[in-house]
Design an enzyme around this catalytic site. Structure first.
Site, short mmCIF file in Angstrom:
data_model
loop_
_atom_site.label_atom_id
_atom_site.label_comp_id
_atom_site.label_asym_id
_atom_site.label_seq_id
_atom_site.Cartn_x
_atom_site.Cartn_y
_atom_site.Cartn_z
N ASP A 175 8.56 13.02 -8.65
CA ASP A 175 8.47 12.44 -7.31
C ASP A 175 9.61 11.45 -7.10
O ASP A 175 9.39 10.28 -6.80
CB ASP A 175 7.11 11.75 -7.13
CG ASP A 175 6.89 11.27 -5.70
OD1 ASP A 175 7.61 11.74 -4.81
OD2 ASP A 175 6.01 10.44 -5.48
N ALA A 177 -1.57 4.65 -4.01
CA ALA A 177 -2.05 3.52 -4.79
C ALA A 177 -1.81 2.21 -4.06
O ALA A 177 -0.92 2.10 -3.23
CB ALA A 177 -1.34 3.49 -6.15
N GLN A 213 0.87 -1.17 0.00
CA GLN A 213 0.00 0.00 0.00
C GLN A 213 0.90 1.22 0.00
O GLN A 213 1.53 1.54 1.00
CB GLN A 213 -0.90 -0.01 1.23
CG GLN A 213 -1.85 1.18 1.25
CD GLN A 213 -2.78 1.17 2.45
OE1 GLN A 213 -2.51 0.53 3.45
NE2 GLN A 213 -3.87 1.91 2.35
N GLY A 214 1.00 1.85 -1.16
CA GLY A 214 1.80 3.07 -1.25
C GLY A 214 0.98 4.24 -0.76
O GLY A 214 -0.09 4.05 -0.17
#
Lengths: 370, 269
Positions: free
Chosen positions: B163, B27, B23-24
């Site tokens: 990013d 996303a 789980q970023g």
């Protein structure tokens, strides 16, 4: 294990510290008491007094350094006497006097540090310089009991996402131009809404009545963000609204025209979504589950609510404090300063120069060893 | 772990077995062996990644839909473009922008301690678990130079990542005969990426990475960053020759300016 009691006065099993804060338009003086030994859930710091006086500028104006410094000079003695009276102490009882060494506005910082130097010499008590941001973080941790959180520090002059690593509070993301509180304050000036109690509060109340969402630029850059463009954009929208110029963005989906309340609502939604997003990025990056919100903007209920929604999806927890500790206060300076004092830090007179530029990550946090 | 989000993803992707990987921030990443377009008879056991950007309850629905769609599309576009240019990226399989779903080929593998082989995990592994000194040896230097080289090549094609952190750089071993210390970096997660030829945007890209290194790997960050910049120049020279060198100097000069601009920088030194 860190020994925090190397500098305790021989006849005592507690510490007393007075903190003076005046880096912006709030003048706060507080007295805190630490029991001997490590601070834990059962061995907590005790707030003896927390007095604050805020310089409020007229609607449509910000607080100027010169006027703010004059306010602090005029009030510091009264606030100080008040703080001592509430705590029932005299100056010589104190272990140390803590003051904000930066960051902040130059003139107000100067005004308050002069008071700190004076009473330190009067009562013969050592001085301890404190980083304002570290003060917020440590106070937030003490009040909420958050162990090792990702800290979102949002106020009029700062917007940072911070996490602790190897004896420093590291800045993971921050604003590239203006701070969030500054952005809200300046929009409040455009709308000419009152600065009492503080502009962000009044924007929040107006936003509660807003319904139509106006799309604004969304400027997250990795874990950093930028807000000056959003401010310019919404300022020009407000300008068009007041002048009655035609602008298709000022017509809502149902054909009604956009109100100042709608603009406040949209600005809050957009800015806070950005804040929550960068906090989430930092949480995922350093794999922490706790979030602590500190700083004046942290008292905003909508921001706390959005943060709670985000954290829920990550099975984490969010910690926030109320306006007594969120908004600048003397207690947090006293608390962080006392921690440094217990590790042996004192500032000689020549070493009490304030700085407008004092970054959070410059402070060596030797009272933590995790 | 956020079960209603997983249920939502499963509802969007009926009859496709999903295994959650991580789980970023924005996303969820799943693996599956099903290809979205091939008929059942032609399915192989290749692993695919499904990246799902769930809607965020805290965002205004209008803002949320706009962000999800925009980021998914730009990520897919940039990944596809980079693939064409011959830069190492996960290969794109399918996109569903309004729902925020991207399918791509799997990259990376597991490290000795069971973590995914992102640059961050790998450096942490070297700094904490592995033998002392291995975090700064020639192998590490080579990989960080490679990272810089990839970024340089990206920037030479006027694409900025937006990013760059050590979590967004995966390490893979494209050849089976590579040993445990031999990795090739792959840049992933182009959700904030964009096309830009401006030295300013490229410099900010480098600055974001520099700060990420400083905050995530504080002990050796200076060394790491020097290696990245060394590779950055190499990447430029490789793609653009003499012109590349010129562009590189321009960006690095701008990087100095961006560094000076940071808020509340100490005026000393």
């Amino acid at each position: 294990m860190i020994n925090l009691d190397k500098h305790i006065k021989p006849s005592r099993d507690y510490y007393l510290a007075l903190g003076l804060e005046g880096s912006a338009n709030k003048l706060g003086i507080g007295i805190i008491k630490h029991p001997k030994g490590e601070l834990t859930a059962t061995n907590r710091a005790e707030v003896l007094s927390n007095v604050r006086d805020t310089y409020i500028s007229p609607p449509g104006e910000g607080f100027l350094p010169r006027d703010t410094a004059r306010h602090h000079r005029n009030w510091v003695v009264r606030v100080l006497k008040d703080a001592l009276a509430v705590a029932g102490l005299v100056g010589r009882d104190l272990d140390c006097i803590c003051f904000t060494q930066g960051p902040g506005m130059g003139a107000p910082l100067q005004a308050v540090v002069i008071a700190a130097r004076t009473i330190a010499q009067l009562w013969d008590v050592p001085l301890v310089g404190v980083n304002h941001c570290v003060g917020h973080i440590e106070m937030g941790r003490e009040i909420t009991g958050a162990q090792n959180p990702v800290v979102l520090y949002v106020s009029g002059g700062n917007t940072q996402v911070i996490a602790y690593s190897k004896n420093h509070y590291r800045i993971f993301g921050e604003t590239l131009d203006i701070a969030i509180g500054n952005c809200l304050d300046r929009f409040a000036r455009t709308l000419k809404i009152p600065n009492d109690p503080f502009p962000g509060y009044n924007i929040e109340q107006m936003a509660k009545r807003g319904k139509n969402f106006v799309e604004l630029p969304y400027t997250v850059k990795g874990m950093d963000l930028s807000m000056s463009g959003i401010l310019a954009f919404i300022d020009s929208l407000a300008g068009d609204m007041f002048a009655g110029n035609k602008n298709k963005l000022l017509v809502a989906a149902d054909g009604s025209s956009v109100t100042p309340e709608d603009l406040c609502f949209s600005l809050q939604e957009c800015l806070y979504a950005m804040l929550v997003e960068i906090t989430e990025r930092a949480m995922a990056h350093v794999q922490l589950q706790q979030v602590l919100i500190v700083g004046g903007v942290g008292s905003n209920e909508r921001l706390q609510q959005m943060m709670a929604q985000m954290v829920q999806d990550r099975n984490g927890s969010v910690f926030a404090t109320d306006e007594r500790f969120c908004i600048d206060n003397g207690i947090m300076i006293a608390h962080a300063g006392l921690l440094a004092y217990r590790m042996g830090q004192t500032n000689e007179l020549w070493d009490t120069v304030c700085s407008q530029k004092f970054r959070t990550d410059e402070v060596y946090v030797n009272w933590r060893d995790d | 772990m956020a079960s209603h989000i997983i249920a939502q993803a499963q509802a969007y992707l009926p009859n496709i077995p999903l295994t959650m990987v991580s789980q970023g921030a924005e996303a969820l990443v799943f693996t599956t062996t099903t290809h979205p377009c091939l008929p059942v008879s032609e399915q192989t056991d290749t692993t695919y990644i499904i990246k799902y950007r769930p809607s965020k309850p805290y965002r205004h629905p209008k803002l949320d839909a706009q962000i999800t769609k925009h980021r998914t599309i730009s990520e897919a576009k940039i990944m596809h473009k980079l693939g064409q240019l011959g830069i190492r990226v996960p290969r794109l399989v399918a996109v569903d922008a309004p729902k925020g779903i991207i399918w791509m080929h799997f990259v990376g593998k597991l490290l000795a301690n069971g973590e995914m082989s992102s640059l961050k995990n790998w450096l942490w592994y070297l700094e904490r678990v592995s033998a002392p000194g291995s975090a700064t040896d020639a192998g590490t230097a080579r990989i960080l130079t490679q990272v810089g080289r990839e970024i340089g090549r990206l920037h030479m094609h006027d694409i900025v990542h937006g990013d760059l952190t050590t979590s967004n750089i995966l390490l893979e071993q494209p050849h089976t005969d590579m040993n445990d210390t031999d990795w090739e970096p792959v840049l992933i997660d182009y959700g904030l990426g964009s096309y830009s030829g401006l030295p300013e945007d490229k410099a900010v890209d480098l600055y974001v990475l520099e700060r990420a290194l400083l905050s995530t790997h504080p002990v050796f960050s200076e060394k790491y960053n020097a290696w990245v910049l060394e590779g950055y120049a190499l990447g430029h020279a490789e793609v653009g020759g003499k012109l590349g060198g010129k562009k590189c100097t321009e960006t690095l000069r701008r990087l100095d300016e961006v560094r000076m601009r940071g808020r509340k920088r100490s005026l000393l030194g």
